[in-house]
Design a protein around this motif. Structure first.
Motif, PDB file in Angstrom:
ATOM      1  N   GLY A  94       0.807  -1.213   0.000  1.00 38.49           N
ATOM      2  CA  GLY A  94       0.000   0.000   0.000  1.00 38.49           C
ATOM      3  C   GLY A  94       0.843   1.268   0.000  1.00 38.49           C
ATOM      4  O   GLY A  94       0.524   2.241  -0.687  1.00 38.49           O
ATOM      5  N   LEU A  95       1.957   1.243   0.741  1.00 41.17           N
ATOM      6  CA  LEU A  95       2.816   2.413   0.810  1.00 41.17           C
ATOM      7  C   LEU A  95       3.518   2.671  -0.523  1.00 41.17           C
ATOM      8  O   LEU A  95       3.576   3.816  -1.000  1.00 41.17           O
ATOM      9  CB  LEU A  95       3.840   2.236   1.925  1.00 41.17           C
ATOM     10  CG  LEU A  95       4.516   3.501   2.444  1.00 41.17           C
ATOM     11  CD1 LEU A  95       3.501   4.412   3.114  1.00 41.17           C
ATOM     12  CD2 LEU A  95       5.631   3.138   3.431  1.00 41.17           C
ATOM     13  N   THR A  96       4.063   1.622  -1.131  1.00 37.86           N
ATOM     14  CA  THR A  96       4.747   1.797  -2.419  1.00 37.86           C
ATOM     15  C   THR A  96       3.756   2.164  -3.521  1.00 37.86           C
ATOM     16  O   THR A  96       4.109   2.914  -4.443  1.00 37.86           O
ATOM     17  CB  THR A  96       5.500   0.518  -2.813  1.00 37.86           C
ATOM     18  OG1 THR A  96       4.606  -0.617  -2.767  1.00 37.86           O
ATOM     19  CG2 THR A  96       6.666   0.264  -1.882  1.00 37.86           C
ATOM     20  N   LEU A  97       2.531   1.655  -3.431  1.00 39.81           N
ATOM     21  CA  LEU A  97       1.509   2.041  -4.407  1.00 39.81           C
ATOM     22  C   LEU A  97       1.199   3.529  -4.297  1.00 39.81           C
ATOM     23  O   LEU A  97       1.088   4.241  -5.314  1.00 39.81           O
ATOM     24  CB  LEU A  97       0.247   1.214  -4.198  1.00 39.81           C
ATOM     25  CG  LEU A  97      -0.950   1.558  -5.105  1.00 39.81           C
ATOM     26  CD1 LEU A  97      -0.587   1.338  -6.570  1.00 39.81           C
ATOM     27  CD2 LEU A  97      -2.169   0.728  -4.715  1.00 39.81           C
ATOM     28  N   PHE A 135       1.888   8.913  -6.447  1.00 41.82           N
ATOM     29  CA  PHE A 135       2.286  10.305  -6.223  1.00 41.82           C
ATOM     30  C   PHE A 135       3.369  10.730  -7.201  1.00 41.82           C
ATOM     31  O   PHE A 135       3.269  11.795  -7.831  1.00 41.82           O
ATOM     32  CB  PHE A 135       2.789  10.462  -4.780  1.00 41.82           C
ATOM     33  CG  PHE A 135       3.537  11.735  -4.522  1.00 41.82           C
ATOM     34  CD1 PHE A 135       2.865  12.924  -4.339  1.00 41.82           C
ATOM     35  CD2 PHE A 135       4.932  11.744  -4.465  1.00 41.82           C
ATOM     36  CE1 PHE A 135       3.543  14.100  -4.105  1.00 41.82           C
ATOM     37  CE2 PHE A 135       5.626  12.917  -4.236  1.00 41.82           C
ATOM     38  CZ  PHE A 135       4.934  14.098  -4.057  1.00 41.82           C
ATOM     39  N   TRP A 136       4.395   9.907  -7.347  1.00 46.84           N
ATOM     40  CA  TRP A 136       5.513  10.312  -8.202  1.00 46.84           C
ATOM     41  C   TRP A 136       5.103  10.342  -9.670  1.00 46.84           C
ATOM     42  O   TRP A 136       5.648  11.132 -10.445  1.00 46.84           O
ATOM     43  CB  TRP A 136       6.709   9.401  -7.992  1.00 46.84           C
ATOM     44  CG  TRP A 136       7.961   9.998  -8.535  1.00 46.84           C
ATOM     45  CD1 TRP A 136       8.653   9.626  -9.645  1.00 46.84           C
ATOM     46  CD2 TRP A 136       8.674  11.119  -7.994  1.00 46.84           C
ATOM     47  NE1 TRP A 136       9.735  10.437  -9.830  1.00 46.84           N
ATOM     48  CE2 TRP A 136       9.774  11.368  -8.832  1.00 46.84           C
ATOM     49  CE3 TRP A 136       8.471  11.944  -6.892  1.00 46.84           C
ATOM     50  CZ2 TRP A 136      10.671  12.400  -8.602  1.00 46.84           C
ATOM     51  CZ3 TRP A 136       9.370  12.964  -6.662  1.00 46.84           C
ATOM     52  CH2 TRP A 136      10.454  13.180  -7.502  1.00 46.84           C
ATOM     53  N   TRP A 137       4.167   9.509 -10.068  1.00 45.67           N
ATOM     54  CA  TRP A 137       3.684   9.565 -11.440  1.00 45.67           C
ATOM     55  C   TRP A 137       2.871  10.834 -11.674  1.00 45.67           C
ATOM     56  O   TRP A 137       2.991  11.469 -12.724  1.00 45.67           O
ATOM     57  CB  TRP A 137       2.846   8.330 -11.749  1.00 45.67           C
ATOM     58  CG  TRP A 137       2.198   8.382 -13.101  1.00 45.67           C
ATOM     59  CD1 TRP A 137       0.897   8.662 -13.384  1.00 45.67           C
ATOM     60  CD2 TRP A 137       2.830   8.173 -14.366  1.00 45.67           C
ATOM     61  NE1 TRP A 137       0.669   8.640 -14.728  1.00 45.67           N
ATOM     62  CE2 TRP A 137       1.841   8.330 -15.375  1.00 45.67           C
ATOM     63  CE3 TRP A 137       4.129   7.861 -14.757  1.00 45.67           C
ATOM     64  CZ2 TRP A 137       2.126   8.200 -16.718  1.00 45.67           C
ATOM     65  CZ3 TRP A 137       4.405   7.726 -16.108  1.00 45.67           C
ATOM     66  CH2 TRP A 137       3.411   7.892 -17.061  1.00 45.67           C
ATOM     67  N   ASP A 170      18.953  15.049 -14.419  1.00 49.24           N
ATOM     68  CA  ASP A 170      17.539  14.682 -14.383  1.00 49.24           C
ATOM     69  C   ASP A 170      17.365  13.518 -13.410  1.00 49.24           C
ATOM     70  O   ASP A 170      17.655  12.361 -13.736  1.00 49.24           O
ATOM     71  CB  ASP A 170      17.058  14.294 -15.784  1.00 49.24           C
ATOM     72  CG  ASP A 170      15.550  14.120 -15.837  1.00 49.24           C
ATOM     73  OD1 ASP A 170      14.910  14.146 -14.770  1.00 49.24           O
ATOM     74  OD2 ASP A 170      15.001  13.953 -16.935  1.00 49.24           O
ATOM     75  N   TRP A 171      16.893  13.831 -12.215  1.00 50.58           N
ATOM     76  CA  TRP A 171      16.701  12.819 -11.172  1.00 50.58           C
ATOM     77  C   TRP A 171      15.300  12.223 -11.205  1.00 50.58           C
ATOM     78  O   TRP A 171      15.060  11.192 -10.574  1.00 50.58           O
ATOM     79  CB  TRP A 171      16.939  13.438  -9.797  1.00 50.58           C
ATOM     80  CG  TRP A 171      18.326  13.913  -9.576  1.00 50.58           C
ATOM     81  CD1 TRP A 171      18.810  15.171  -9.817  1.00 50.58           C
ATOM     82  CD2 TRP A 171      19.431  13.149  -9.094  1.00 50.58           C
ATOM     83  NE1 TRP A 171      20.145  15.247  -9.504  1.00 50.58           N
ATOM     84  CE2 TRP A 171      20.559  14.014  -9.054  1.00 50.58           C
ATOM     85  CE3 TRP A 171      19.584  11.821  -8.695  1.00 50.58           C
ATOM     86  CZ2 TRP A 171      21.813  13.580  -8.628  1.00 50.58           C
ATOM     87  CZ3 TRP A 171      20.836  11.396  -8.265  1.00 50.58           C
ATOM     88  CH2 TRP A 171      21.927  12.268  -8.235  1.00 50.58           C
ATOM     89  N   SER A 172      14.395  12.833 -11.888  1.00 50.40           N
ATOM     90  CA  SER A 172      12.993  12.427 -11.808  1.00 50.40           C
ATOM     91  C   SER A 172      12.750  11.057 -12.425  1.00 50.40           C
ATOM     92  O   SER A 172      12.078  10.201 -11.814  1.00 50.40           O
ATOM     93  CB  SER A 172      12.115  13.472 -12.497  1.00 50.40           C
ATOM     94  OG  SER A 172      12.533  13.656 -13.840  1.00 50.40           O
ATOM     95  N   VAL A 173      13.281  10.828 -13.612  1.00 52.82           N
ATOM     96  CA  VAL A 173      13.023   9.554 -14.300  1.00 52.82           C
ATOM     97  C   VAL A 173      13.676   8.374 -13.578  1.00 52.82           C
ATOM     98  O   VAL A 173      13.035   7.329 -13.398  1.00 52.82           O
ATOM     99  CB  VAL A 173      13.474   9.637 -15.764  1.00 52.82           C
ATOM    100  CG1 VAL A 173      13.324   8.279 -16.457  1.00 52.82           C
ATOM    101  CG2 VAL A 173      12.673  10.689 -16.522  1.00 52.82           C
ATOM    102  N   PRO A 174      14.950   8.462 -13.125  1.00 52.86           N
ATOM    103  CA  PRO A 174      15.499   7.350 -12.341  1.00 52.86           C
ATOM    104  C   PRO A 174      14.685   7.023 -11.096  1.00 52.86           C
ATOM    105  O   PRO A 174      14.518   5.840 -10.749  1.00 52.86           O
ATOM    106  CB  PRO A 174      16.910   7.838 -11.984  1.00 52.86           C
ATOM    107  CG  PRO A 174      17.267   8.788 -13.060  1.00 52.86           C
ATOM    108  CD  PRO A 174      15.985   9.478 -13.419  1.00 52.86           C
ATOM    109  N   ILE A 175      14.176   8.057 -10.423  1.00 50.49           N
ATOM    110  CA  ILE A 175      13.345   7.808  -9.246  1.00 50.49           C
ATOM    111  C   ILE A 175      12.063   7.084  -9.652  1.00 50.49           C
ATOM    112  O   ILE A 175      11.614   6.147  -8.964  1.00 50.49           O
ATOM    113  CB  ILE A 175      13.031   9.128  -8.529  1.00 50.49           C
ATOM    114  CG1 ILE A 175      14.295   9.713  -7.923  1.00 50.49           C
ATOM    115  CG2 ILE A 175      11.968   8.919  -7.445  1.00 50.49           C
ATOM    116  CD1 ILE A 175      14.101  11.062  -7.262  1.00 50.49           C
ATOM    117  N   ILE A 184      -5.105  17.069  -5.439  1.00 50.39           N
ATOM    118  CA  ILE A 184      -5.643  17.623  -6.680  1.00 50.39           C
ATOM    119  C   ILE A 184      -5.846  16.523  -7.713  1.00 50.39           C
ATOM    120  O   ILE A 184      -6.869  16.472  -8.411  1.00 50.39           O
ATOM    121  CB  ILE A 184      -4.700  18.714  -7.220  1.00 50.39           C
ATOM    122  CG1 ILE A 184      -4.682  19.909  -6.264  1.00 50.39           C
ATOM    123  CG2 ILE A 184      -5.124  19.165  -8.615  1.00 50.39           C
ATOM    124  CD1 ILE A 184      -3.677  20.974  -6.642  1.00 50.39           C
ATOM    125  N   SER A 185      -4.883  15.613  -7.824  1.00 50.05           N
ATOM    126  CA  SER A 185      -4.994  14.546  -8.825  1.00 50.05           C
ATOM    127  C   SER A 185      -6.166  13.619  -8.543  1.00 50.05           C
ATOM    128  O   SER A 185      -6.782  13.086  -9.471  1.00 50.05           O
ATOM    129  CB  SER A 185      -3.690  13.740  -8.878  1.00 50.05           C
ATOM    130  OG  SER A 185      -3.513  12.998  -7.683  1.00 50.05           O
TER     131      SER A 185
END
Length: 610
Positions: free
Chosen positions: A53-56, A61-63, A85-90, A155-156
């Protein structure tokens, strides 16, 4: 000649071997067990479920914050001193961790379905704890360093909650198969009541969840307002290097409502366009003038600034992953861009679009520290640019600006009381999209205050704000948003209510059907009475689905039933060891006798038959 017959015959169980092997490294038949799962392993299962549940939540959130990836990278650039660019590796790491945890959870649920004892391998336990700790650290870091971004999650949900509800209904309907099986295996009525009440409490809470869902896109299509006007953030930064003539030209080609620009003043008093305090990120200053790399951009003369290249960094770092889509001519043009002055921008625009201008204050020891506003105003007024097309953001010396240029649209960069805004003759607000609610938008509209939100790049966010009634947005992705013909989805309340009720009814029907199917034999047994069943059939069917402890309980019930009917039960049957039942329960196929029949069935018939 003596012919030897095997005492036991085991059919291959490839799927079961893979199931227990991957989950607990128990590849051999003798390593598996139908005994109850130990309390320690149940605790690991609960921890696995919590981590899922936490990783989901973290993955979702990150998506959803991909709208702000550039902002995130720029924030880390200011902290670390170099651009990456750190966003895509994360995102990739998060998706991989979630997939791993989801796979383990599916394997654990399969263990429950087939009645296998769960025994998570120690390597999986290490991976589980590592992923849980990493996720907690990542979420805590975002909560402390990027606190406002958690608002994006809420918001999402306004745009995704109707569809997440359907996904949750599908998930709980599938889980009902496992719950129904556990209900059938439960021996105590109290356990069955607990399982039933807990599960259906969750189910009915999920059925009523749409009562709490509020989305601006659940509305009549006739009530949808006009499409928000688009303002290019520093030009068109996905198609060209930001704050360059090429970037502004690309924005003009899209016929946008306006262009946003950040104005800095050079050491010799020339206003030019630059967002960062230094030139390291967007120029080649480290190669040309390494000794000036960390000096504020405003502390350099215009002649020095003109010698720098402001386009190569865009092709090298590719901040929006769009550089590869440039045509060869655009690629050559981007490579030869230089720093753009305010005069050059005004000459290019020539009143064809609105300008949203944000002035950067120079350092304290700058020679134009006290007069940079006047210098900028002189440049704007001398160019003949229409005053009504200038949105003025700087709050400093606003009375002077109103006096010198009364036609400028005074724009505030923060939320204030309406009375304060009126005293400052504020006509517009320029806010981050997480800082304003739908009710506040309606309040501002009632006071004739227009609101512009930044930075809106994702189509889902643009659609949501469109339904909310936002007049305009600032975007890096204007070339895509300008092609959006309508919100991604819009649904009348009646249609949404019909979809909600229909989905709930389908889910409830399937769940009831699954419970009836799973407990069919139990229902017939209780309705028709146990005497109508063959005792051997009851024991053998129970052994297939139950643990060794359950088999012992069933044997006692069978003996009691036989005695109550006045039938003599032989001592051999009552003294029959549980090993025969355990052997049967731990194998899918009964052992074969000399004539191909079931040896255990024969033992039961010979020893325990009437």
């Amino acid at each position: 000649m003596v012919r030897h017959q095997p005492l036991q015959y085991y059919e291959p169980q490839l799927c079961l071997s893979c199931l227990t092997g991957i989950y607990g490294c128990r590849w051999k038949r003798y390593q598996r067990s139908h005994d109850d799962t130990t309390p320690w392993e149940r605790l690991w299962f609960l921890l696995l479920t919590f981590t899922f549940g936490l990783t989901l939540t973290w993955l979702y959130f990150w998506w959803e914050v991909h709208n702000d990836y550039d902002e995130f990278n720029w924030y880390l650039y200011n902290r670390m001193g170099y651009w990456s660019d750190w966003s895509v590796p994360i995102l990739v790491t998060t998706a991989t961790a979630f997939t791993y945890i989801a796979g383990l959870l599916v394997l654990a649920l399969c263990h429950i379905v087939v009645g296998q004892q769960m025994n998570l391998h120690w390597l999986h336990k290490i991976g589980l704890v590592a992923i849980l700790a990493s996720t907690v650290v990542a979420m805590s870091a975002v909560a402390q360093l990027w606190e406002d971004e958690w608002e994006v999650l809420l918001i999402s949900l306004q745009g995704t909650s109707p569809f997440l509800h359907l996904g949750a209904l599908a998930a709980v309907t599938l889980l009902s198969w496992i719950v129904a099986g556990q209900f059938a295996r439960a021996e105590r009525s109290s356990s069955q009541v607990t399982i039933l009440c807990t599960f259906f409490t969750v189910v009915f809470a999920l059925y009523l969840a749409p009562l709490t869902i509020s989305s601006p896109c659940i509305m009549e299509k006739k009530d949808l307002g006009p499409k928000p006007a688009l303002i290019g953030h520093r030009g068109a930064p996905m198609l060209a290097p930001e704050h360059t003539l090429m970037s502004f030209r690309k924005a003009l080609e899209q016929k946008l409502y306006g262009i946003q620009a950040d104005i800095t003043i050079s050491l010799d008093g020339v206003p030019f366009l630059m967002h960062d305090a230094t030139l390291r990120r967007t120029t080649n200053v480290e190669q040309v003038f390494p000794e000036l790399a960390r000096r504020p951009a405003s502390m350099l003369n215009w002649t020095v600034l003109q010698r720098l290249n402001a386009g190569q960094w865009f092709l090298k770092t590719d901040p929006f992953w769009t550089a590869s889509s440039l045509s060869p001519s655009d690629h050559r043009e981007a490579q030869n861009q230089s720093i753009c002055s305010l005069d050059e921008l005004l000459e290019l625009v020539k009143g064809n679009t609105t300008l949203l201008l944000n002035l950067r204050e120079p350092p304290r020891d700058h020679p134009f520290r006290s007069s940079f506003v006047n210098v900028t105003l002189e440049t704007l007024l001398h160019s003949g640019f229409p005053q009504h097309q200038v949105l003025w953001l700087l709050n400093r010396q606003r009375p002077l600006v109103r006096k010198v240029a009364p036609g400028f649209q005074q724009t505030a960069g923060s939320k204030e009381a309406v009375a304060s805004l009126r005293r400052g003759h504020i006509q517009r607000l320029n806010l981050r999209y997480t800082q304003v609610s739908g009710q506040e938008l309606r309040d501002y509209a009632s006071w004739n205050l227009s609101v512009n939100l930044y930075t809106v790049n994702a189509p889902w966010l643009f659609s949501l704000l469109w339904c909310t009634g936002i007049p305009s947005v600032t975007s890096d992705n204007s070339h895509i948003l300008s092609q959006v013909p309508s919100p991604l989805w819009i649904m009348p309340p009646e249609e949404y209510c019909l979809m909600w009720v229909t989905a709930d009814l389908i889910s409830f029907t399937l769940i009831v059907g699954i419970f009836v199917f799973q407990n069919y034999h139990l229902i017939r047994w209780r309705l028709g009475g146990i005497r109508s069943y063959n005792p051997e059939q009851i024991m053998l069917s129970a052994a297939v689905r139950r643990t060794s402890r359950d088999v012992s309980i069933m044997k006692e019930k069978l003996i009691f039933s036989e005695i109550s009917d006045g039938v003599e039960v032989s001592d051999e049957f009552s003294m029959c060891s549980d090993s025969s039942y355990d052997t049967y329960a731990n194998s899918t196929a009964p052992p074969r006798g000399p004539r191909g029949g079931s040896s255990q069935a024969k033992t039961l018939t010979d020893q325990g038959g009437r």
